[in-house]
Design a protein around this motif. Structure first.
Motif, PDB file in Angstrom:
ATOM      1  N   GLY A 135       0.772  -1.234   0.000  1.00 54.33           N
ATOM      2  CA  GLY A 135       0.000   0.000   0.000  1.00 54.33           C
ATOM      3  C   GLY A 135       0.801   1.281   0.000  1.00 54.33           C
ATOM      4  O   GLY A 135       2.039   1.297   0.087  1.00 54.33           O
ATOM      5  N   LEU A 136       0.065   2.397  -0.084  1.00 51.65           N
ATOM      6  CA  LEU A 136       0.636   3.742  -0.098  1.00 51.65           C
ATOM      7  C   LEU A 136      -0.375   4.706   0.498  1.00 51.65           C
ATOM      8  O   LEU A 136      -1.570   4.658   0.170  1.00 51.65           O
ATOM      9  N   CYS A 137       0.077   5.589   1.389  1.00 49.97           N
ATOM     10  CA  CYS A 137      -0.793   6.624   1.938  1.00 49.97           C
ATOM     11  C   CYS A 137       0.012   7.901   2.112  1.00 49.97           C
ATOM     12  O   CYS A 137       1.236   7.912   1.950  1.00 49.97           O
ATOM     13  N   ARG A 138      -0.656   8.984   2.448  1.00 52.89           N
ATOM     14  CA  ARG A 138       0.043  10.248   2.676  1.00 52.89           C
ATOM     15  C   ARG A 138      -0.683  11.056   3.744  1.00 52.89           C
ATOM     16  O   ARG A 138      -1.871  10.856   4.011  1.00 52.89           O
ATOM     17  N   THR A 139       0.063  11.993   4.336  1.00 46.38           N
ATOM     18  CA  THR A 139      -0.483  12.860   5.376  1.00 46.38           C
ATOM     19  C   THR A 139       0.238  14.196   5.337  1.00 46.38           C
ATOM     20  O   THR A 139       1.368  14.290   4.839  1.00 46.38           O
ATOM     21  N   SER A 140      -0.399  15.210   5.858  1.00 44.39           N
ATOM     22  CA  SER A 140       0.257  16.504   6.007  1.00 44.39           C
ATOM     23  C   SER A 140       0.287  16.948   7.463  1.00 44.39           C
ATOM     24  O   SER A 140       0.883  17.975   7.780  1.00 44.39           O
ATOM     25  N   ASP A 141      -0.343  16.167   8.361  1.00 41.22           N
ATOM     26  CA  ASP A 141      -0.417  16.591   9.759  1.00 41.22           C
ATOM     27  C   ASP A 141      -0.191  15.464  10.767  1.00 41.22           C
ATOM     28  O   ASP A 141      -0.220  15.702  11.973  1.00 41.22           O
ATOM     29  N   PHE A 142       0.003  14.210  10.302  1.00 43.25           N
ATOM     30  CA  PHE A 142       0.200  13.046  11.167  1.00 43.25           C
ATOM     31  C   PHE A 142      -1.037  12.730  12.016  1.00 43.25           C
ATOM     32  O   PHE A 142      -0.946  12.046  13.023  1.00 43.25           O
ATOM     33  N   ILE A 143      -2.172  13.229  11.576  1.00 44.15           N
ATOM     34  CA  ILE A 143      -3.450  12.917  12.222  1.00 44.15           C
ATOM     35  C   ILE A 143      -4.413  12.296  11.211  1.00 44.15           C
ATOM     36  O   ILE A 143      -5.086  11.308  11.494  1.00 44.15           O
ATOM     37  N   HIS A 144      -4.454  12.879  10.024  1.00 48.90           N
ATOM     38  CA  HIS A 144      -5.337  12.392   8.965  1.00 48.90           C
ATOM     39  C   HIS A 144      -4.489  11.787   7.850  1.00 48.90           C
ATOM     40  O   HIS A 144      -3.517  12.400   7.399  1.00 48.90           O
ATOM     41  N   PHE A 145      -4.866  10.582   7.398  1.00 52.29           N
ATOM     42  CA  PHE A 145      -4.105   9.860   6.386  1.00 52.29           C
ATOM     43  C   PHE A 145      -5.023   9.514   5.214  1.00 52.29           C
ATOM     44  O   PHE A 145      -6.158   9.077   5.401  1.00 52.29           O
ATOM     45  N   GLU A 146      -4.498   9.723   4.001  1.00 47.21           N
ATOM     46  CA  GLU A 146      -5.232   9.415   2.781  1.00 47.21           C
ATOM     47  C   GLU A 146      -4.660   8.156   2.137  1.00 47.21           C
ATOM     48  O   GLU A 146      -3.468   8.099   1.826  1.00 47.21           O
ATOM     49  N   ASP A 147      -5.503   7.163   1.910  1.00 41.96           N
ATOM     50  CA  ASP A 147      -5.102   5.947   1.209  1.00 41.96           C
ATOM     51  C   ASP A 147      -5.040   6.255  -0.284  1.00 41.96           C
ATOM     52  O   ASP A 147      -6.030   6.679  -0.886  1.00 41.96           O
ATOM     53  N   MET A 148      -3.868   6.040  -0.926  1.00 41.90           N
ATOM     54  CA  MET A 148      -3.699   6.364  -2.333  1.00 41.90           C
ATOM     55  C   MET A 148      -3.981   5.175  -3.256  1.00 41.90           C
ATOM     56  O   MET A 148      -3.796   5.271  -4.476  1.00 41.90           O
TER      57      MET A 148
ATOM     58  N   MET B  14      11.998 -14.338  -4.284  1.00 48.31           N
ATOM     59  CA  MET B  14      11.750 -12.912  -4.461  1.00 48.31           C
ATOM     60  C   MET B  14      12.948 -12.269  -5.165  1.00 48.31           C
ATOM     61  O   MET B  14      14.100 -12.570  -4.845  1.00 48.31           O
ATOM     62  N   GLN B  15      12.676 -11.369  -6.100  1.00 50.24           N
ATOM     63  CA  GLN B  15      13.707 -10.628  -6.802  1.00 50.24           C
ATOM     64  C   GLN B  15      13.484  -9.131  -6.586  1.00 50.24           C
ATOM     65  O   GLN B  15      12.459  -8.720  -6.031  1.00 50.24           O
ATOM     66  N   LEU B  16      14.418  -8.312  -7.016  1.00 47.01           N
ATOM     67  CA  LEU B  16      14.357  -6.872  -6.761  1.00 47.01           C
ATOM     68  C   LEU B  16      13.967  -6.120  -8.034  1.00 47.01           C
ATOM     69  O   LEU B  16      14.451  -6.431  -9.129  1.00 47.01           O
ATOM     70  N   PHE B  17      13.123  -5.100  -7.856  1.00 48.25           N
ATOM     71  CA  PHE B  17      12.614  -4.305  -8.970  1.00 48.25           C
ATOM     72  C   PHE B  17      12.651  -2.827  -8.608  1.00 48.25           C
ATOM     73  O   PHE B  17      12.645  -2.455  -7.427  1.00 48.25           O
ATOM     74  N   VAL B  18      12.647  -1.989  -9.640  1.00 50.63           N
ATOM     75  CA  VAL B  18      12.572  -0.538  -9.474  1.00 50.63           C
ATOM     76  C   VAL B  18      11.446  -0.005 -10.340  1.00 50.63           C
ATOM     77  O   VAL B  18      11.255  -0.464 -11.482  1.00 50.63           O
ATOM     78  N   ALA B  19      10.674   0.950  -9.800  1.00 50.55           N
ATOM     79  CA  ALA B  19       9.617   1.612 -10.564  1.00 50.55           C
ATOM     80  C   ALA B  19       9.715   3.118 -10.363  1.00 50.55           C
ATOM     81  O   ALA B  19      10.223   3.594  -9.336  1.00 50.55           O
ATOM     82  N   ASP B  20       9.249   3.873 -11.348  1.00 57.27           N
ATOM     83  CA  ASP B  20       9.180   5.326 -11.207  1.00 57.27           C
ATOM     84  C   ASP B  20       8.112   5.687 -10.176  1.00 57.27           C
ATOM     85  O   ASP B  20       7.219   4.876  -9.869  1.00 57.27           O
ATOM     86  N   PHE B  21       8.173   6.932  -9.676  1.00 55.12           N
ATOM     87  CA  PHE B  21       7.190   7.369  -8.680  1.00 55.12           C
ATOM     88  C   PHE B  21       6.604   8.710  -9.084  1.00 55.12           C
ATOM     89  O   PHE B  21       7.328   9.634  -9.462  1.00 55.12           O
ATOM     90  N   ASP B  22       5.279   8.801  -9.019  1.00 58.75           N
ATOM     91  CA  ASP B  22       4.550  10.037  -9.267  1.00 58.75           C
ATOM     92  C   ASP B  22       3.828  10.429  -7.986  1.00 58.75           C
ATOM     93  O   ASP B  22       3.079   9.614  -7.425  1.00 58.75           O
ATOM     94  N   HIS B  23       4.041  11.655  -7.514  1.00 57.24           N
ATOM     95  CA  HIS B  23       3.502  12.018  -6.198  1.00 57.24           C
ATOM     96  C   HIS B  23       1.981  12.152  -6.194  1.00 57.24           C
ATOM     97  O   HIS B  23       1.369  12.217  -5.119  1.00 57.24           O
ATOM     98  N   GLU B  24       1.354  12.184  -7.366  1.00 55.55           N
ATOM     99  CA  GLU B  24      -0.106  12.241  -7.407  1.00 55.55           C
ATOM    100  C   GLU B  24      -0.740  10.858  -7.444  1.00 55.55           C
ATOM    101  O   GLU B  24      -1.842  10.658  -6.935  1.00 55.55           O
ATOM    102  N   THR B  25      -0.049   9.891  -8.061  1.00 56.27           N
ATOM    103  CA  THR B  25      -0.653   8.574  -8.247  1.00 56.27           C
ATOM    104  C   THR B  25       0.118   7.440  -7.590  1.00 56.27           C
ATOM    105  O   THR B  25      -0.433   6.355  -7.384  1.00 56.27           O
TER     106      THR B  25
END
Length: 624
Positions: free
Chosen positions: A264-277, A318-329
């Protein structure tokens, strides 16, 4: 003040002459009524319990109240944590029904020392004191109530509890009541938010906490930990999401914090409310995905490295992989690429990747069936490889222990390797019985990272194992040209040195960034002074006074020079207004009741200027 015997002022044998209410009243110059009753609990209907105490008090006559309950629910009765928290919420509802405008302040239980490490001891209710404190903090913060967590900077510690407590177990002595009361008074004037506490720390990590009896064999919950020295850590008081989170990695982009974790992935701006992405695409091509982690490539781009297996393979392939990251998605579907190298194991997990001195340094754990799990170190010129193994003495340091989740920490010339060691029997000491009792670190003794020191159990200030796993340091990234705006507000009057040193150091970097942007656009530069930083100052005194005087005078010069420079370059905001430098207040002395407010007002005024700078630079096309 609503509370139990500690609010009442009991020292284990008698009521002290001056309880908490007295010291708060003296410090703040206000009337404070003591509604503390010995033996009081959150759950219960006796006169000394929280709900009857609320009903007996006429809260309409108060503008504020504190709540300090919980230790007797932990120590004296076998009530589950959900019941305690449900009752606490009902009590808060009753308080606001009496007085909708009252200011409520939560105070967590003091650490109990009946079993020396009572904070991590499971009692009859099936939870530890730390878990009770976490649940109280979560409840208060989600209702917008500030909360004081004694664990952050404890007054009562393993070293002093026999003298600091009147009974050597839980009740403070007369002199400790004074320290506690003064701390509450300082805190209540300007209680910090979780975000402010996070920003005031020098080092930050995300980790997860395990509790198989609660969350299952692979269950985990997110925790943030902070430190000033990267060796002694404290849990951030936050409202953590109540969802499965293991193996977290953290990225800060401007004012947003992204937490990527197994599944998973989530984000927060205040450490109180978290958005599941809602990151889900990985399961189209992988059967399992473990321990995704952010890393910064040589060109500054943020990417995600992770371990995963194909749909038709097992966990030991298990093997290792790399992916690009977009801060919106989040991680970008279709960009995943497999890492190559001369790997000694068919199972590769928990990758950590750092670009350092022209090389990518990959640390990972081996995961082969029936074979001891090791930490291995490899390097490459490209983040995709091919990687070659680097020799080291870490297998000897690891010994017979299993090890997972390596994390390289680099701070100038200091390097540490964090990991999760665990064992099977008493010979493995604190890591016995697969207890996974906490994170550990090893000091790296040479520049090429081949010589590692012994494993040290990560601890908090009371020298107890810090009960978290798979910790990862936060990567910071700012948008192109963005000048960071936040400064560390002075929360504790006795920590002026920390606030000054951290902010002066941050401001030096920000003024340098401003000149860099001006230079990139062929404009006149400002003549900034370097603000003084003196980390050797540990207490209030003449050296602190001189740091205040010289540093704030330098800050005034820099803000005035900044306004002059921008006007000379004809840089104004969207309304054509030029920057006006604020007046920086310089305290005449170090009296506790005057300097803290003056210094914090300076930080507020300076933050306003930094925000304005970004607006001006955007209006004039210097940054996006």
């Amino acid at each position: 003040m609503l509370g139990d015997s500690i609010t009442e002022g009991w020292d284990g044998y008698r009521d002290v002459l001056h309880p908490l209410a007295y010291w708060i009243s003296q410090r703040l110059g206000i009337k404070v009524d003591n509604h503390g009753h010995g033996g009081g609990r959150i759950v219960g209907n006796r006169d000394n319990d929280l709900m009857p105490n609320i009903n007996a008090a006429d809260l309409t006559q108060y503008d504020s109240c504190t709540i300090a309950y919980g230790i007797n629910d932990f120590d004296d009765i076998s009530v589950d944590l959900d019941t305690i928290i449900t009752t606490l919420n009902n009590c808060l509802d009753a308080i606001y029904k009496q007085n909708p405008n009252i200011n409520v302040y939560g105070i967590t239980p003091l650490p109990a020392w009946q079993n020396v490490d009572n904070q991590n001891t499971v009692k009859g209710g099936g939870f530890t004191e730390n878990e009770l404190i976490d649940a109280e903090i979560d409840t208060y913060l989600k209702r917008g109530i500030p909360v004081l967590d004694w664990r952050l900077n404890p007054i009562i510690t393993r070293d002093n509890y026999l003298t600091a407590l009147g009974d050597g177990q839980i009740h403070p002595s007369e002199s400790t009541y004074e320290l506690l009361g003064k701390r509450i008074a300082e805190w209540i004037v300007n209680p910090p938010t979780p975000l402010q506490l996070w920003q005031s720390a020098k080092y930050h990590m995300a980790a997860h906490k395990e509790r198989q009896s609660w969350w299952g064999q692979w269950g985990g919950r997110l925790r943030f930990i902070i430190s000033d020295d990267a060796e002694n850590w404290h849990q951030l008081p936050a409202a953590y999401p109540d969802t499965q989170i293991r193996d977290p990695s953290m990225l800060q982009i401007d004012d947003e914090y992204y937490i990527i974790y197994t599944d998973g992935l989530c984000r927060t701006s205040d450490f109180i409310h978290f958005e599941d992405m809602n990151w889900t695409w990985w399961n189209k091509t992988h059967n399992n995905l473990w321990a995704p982690e952010f890393f910064k490539a040589a060109n500054g781009e943020i990417k995600v490295i992770y371990s995963a297996n194909a749909k038709d393979s097992d966990l030991f392939h298990m093997q290792l992989f790399v992916a690009d990251f977009d801060h919106e998605t989040g991680p970008v579907e279709g960009t995943e690429q497999q890492i190559t190298g001369d790997f000694s194991s068919t199972g590769l997990i928990d990758p950590n990747l750092t670009y350092l001195n022209g090389k990518y340094h990959l640390f990972y754990g081996t995961n082969t069936a029936g074979v001891q799990h090791f930490i291995e170190h490899m390097t490459a010129d490209n983040y995709l490889g091919p990687y070659t193994e680097q020799p080291s003495n870490f297998p000897q340091v690891q010994g017979t222990l299993q090890a997972e989740a390596p994390e390289l920490f680099v701070d100038g010339s200091r390097k540490l390797l964090f990991t999760d060691p665990y064992g099977q029997d008493e010979a493995d000491g604190p890591w016995q019985n697969f207890g996974r009792n906490g994170e550990a670190y090893s000091v790296i003794n040479n520049s090429d990272m081949t010589n590692f020191g012994e494993l040290n159990l990560l601890s908090h200030i009371d020298e107890q194992p810090f009960m978290i796993r798979h910790a990862g340091f936060v990567i910071q990234l700012h948008a192109d040209g963005y000048v960071p705006t936040w400064l560390f507000e002075l929360q504790n009057a006795f920590k002026i040195n920390d606030s000054l040193n951290v902010n002066f150091e941050q401001l030096n970097q920000r003024f340098s960034k401003i000149n860099q942007i001006l230079a990139d656009n062929g404009m006149q530069l400002a003549s900034f002074e370097m603000l003084p930083v003196d980390s050797s100052i540990k207490s209030l005194g003449r050296k602190t006074y001189l740091l205040v005087q010289h540093g704030l005078a330098g800050l005034q010069w820099n803000l005035t020079e900044l306004a002059r420079c921008l006007k000379a370059n004809r840089l104004a905001d969207i309304d054509g207004e030029f920057l006006v430098a604020p007046t920086i207040g310089i305290p005449k002395g170090l009296l506790l009741n005057t300097y803290a407010s003056i210094i914090n007002q300076n930080w507020t005024n300076t933050t306003t200027v930094l925000v304005k700078i970004n607006e001006i630079f955007k209006a004039d096309g210097l940054i996006d």
